[in-house]
Design a protein around this motif. Structure first.
Motif, PDB file in Angstrom:
ATOM      1  N   LEU A  29       0.850  -1.193   0.000  1.00  0.00           N
ATOM      2  CA  LEU A  29       0.000   0.000   0.000  1.00  0.00           C
ATOM      3  C   LEU A  29       0.882   1.237   0.000  1.00  0.00           C
ATOM      4  O   LEU A  29       1.804   1.357   0.824  1.00  0.00           O
ATOM      5  N   GLU A  30       0.616   2.155  -0.906  1.00  0.00           N
ATOM      6  CA  GLU A  30       1.424   3.362  -0.957  1.00  0.00           C
ATOM      7  C   GLU A  30       1.206   4.196   0.307  1.00  0.00           C
ATOM      8  O   GLU A  30       0.131   4.193   0.887  1.00  0.00           O
ATOM      9  N   GLY A  31       2.259   4.907   0.707  1.00  0.00           N
ATOM     10  CA  GLY A  31       2.184   5.706   1.932  1.00  0.00           C
ATOM     11  C   GLY A  31       3.270   5.299   2.903  1.00  0.00           C
ATOM     12  O   GLY A  31       4.026   4.356   2.664  1.00  0.00           O
ATOM     13  N   GLN A  57      -7.341   0.740  -3.547  1.00  0.00           N
ATOM     14  CA  GLN A  57      -8.310   0.201  -4.492  1.00  0.00           C
ATOM     15  C   GLN A  57      -7.698  -0.912  -5.338  1.00  0.00           C
ATOM     16  O   GLN A  57      -8.319  -1.957  -5.557  1.00  0.00           O
ATOM     17  N   ARG A  58      -6.465  -0.686  -5.803  1.00  0.00           N
ATOM     18  CA  ARG A  58      -5.801  -1.706  -6.630  1.00  0.00           C
ATOM     19  C   ARG A  58      -5.497  -2.953  -5.811  1.00  0.00           C
ATOM     20  O   ARG A  58      -5.675  -4.082  -6.298  1.00  0.00           O
ATOM     21  N   GLY A  66      -9.544 -10.583   0.826  1.00  0.00           N
ATOM     22  CA  GLY A  66     -10.117  -9.373   1.402  1.00  0.00           C
ATOM     23  C   GLY A  66      -9.443  -8.959   2.692  1.00  0.00           C
ATOM     24  O   GLY A  66      -9.886  -8.041   3.374  1.00  0.00           O
ATOM     25  N   ARG A  67      -8.344  -9.625   3.029  1.00  0.00           N
ATOM     26  CA  ARG A  67      -7.640  -9.337   4.292  1.00  0.00           C
ATOM     27  C   ARG A  67      -6.146  -9.122   4.025  1.00  0.00           C
ATOM     28  O   ARG A  67      -5.291  -9.687   4.701  1.00  0.00           O
TER      29      ARG A  67
END
Length: 247
Positions: A29-31, A57-58, A66-67
């Motif tokens: 996840l970006e960030g 979202q990607r 989903g986890r």
């Protein structure tokens, strides 16, 4: 379709690294990274794993459970060999080394087909780069039709640098190129590395500069290119033919 080699969740990825599994790619996840995510990043950098930073979202779209907790890893479906395994195989057969090097091949079915043909054409192993290339995914392993159990595959950090090291051990290199010398007019015997590039872009400039010659495949039809695995097969069998004629 469920991919059993996809690992989701920070702790699951950390445990996979600590268990010694080969992680082909890491999607984060970006960030800013915090807590366990910092550990994931550290392990990935230690293992030189290619990392892609994606939006939530990607990642959600990629997730099968989903986890994902902001991290999804793609693990290898089969273990990689060491370079010495390729030389050992050649020595056991009392043959000059014959290696196949793949530059920027991203289709797992092409990779599997090339491994299969490499086995049948007498190559002693296949060499892949870590970046911008497919690894031993489940699809690639399946497409090899069992050849992966007999043909060692090595993954290297830098293909051009690896070629320099192999030259010191007596290998010379020929790369596939439409503008090259027709393959039947080249002497492709002796310790050799055959370099195959991706469809369209071909062999990258830095890798091509390390090659000693370029080989083209004679063609007579209206189109001017072959699928990467087909081109690899044609050139491998020309090398096979020349080696057989010499023996």
């Amino acid at each position: 379709m469920h991919d059993e080699n996809r690992i989701e969740g920070r702790n699951a990825v950390i445990e996979a690294y600590r268990a010694g599994r080969t992680i082909e790619k890491l999607f984060l996840l970006e960030g800013p990274a915090e807590g366990a995510m910092q550990t994931v990043l550290r392990l990935a950098k230690e293992q030189h794993t290619p990392i892609r930073f994606l939006s939530r979202q990607r990642l959600d779209q990629m997730s099968e459970t989903g986890r994902h907790q902001g991290v999804i890893a793609q693990a290898a479906a089969f273990h990689y060999s060491e370079m010495e395994d390729l030389f050992r195989k050649a020595e056991e057969r009392k043959e000059d080394p014959f290696f196949v090097l793949l530059d920027q091949i991203e289709d797992p079915h092409n990779l599997g087909a090339i491994i299969r043909t490499a086995n049948l054409a007498g190559a002693h192993g296949v060499i892949l780069p870590k970046d911008r290339a497919v690894g031993l995914t489940a699809a690639a392993v399946k497409a090899s039709a069992g050849a992966i159990h007999h043909t060692p595959v090595v993954k290297v950090t830098n293909l051009a640098r690896t070629m320099e090291d192999l030259k010191k051990r007596g290998l010379w290199f020929v790369c596939a190129d439409m503008a090259g010398t027709p393959m039947t007019k080249l002497n492709m015997t002796g310790p050799i590395g055959l370099v195959i590039g991706a469809e369209g872009s071909g062999v990258s400039r830095l890798v091509k500069e390390k090659c000693d010659m370029t080989a083209s495949i004679p063609m007579k039809g209206e189109i001017d290119s072959l699928n990467a695995s087909v081109a690899a097969g044609v050139l491998m069998y020309e090398i096979f033919r020349q080696r057989e004629d010499r023996s």
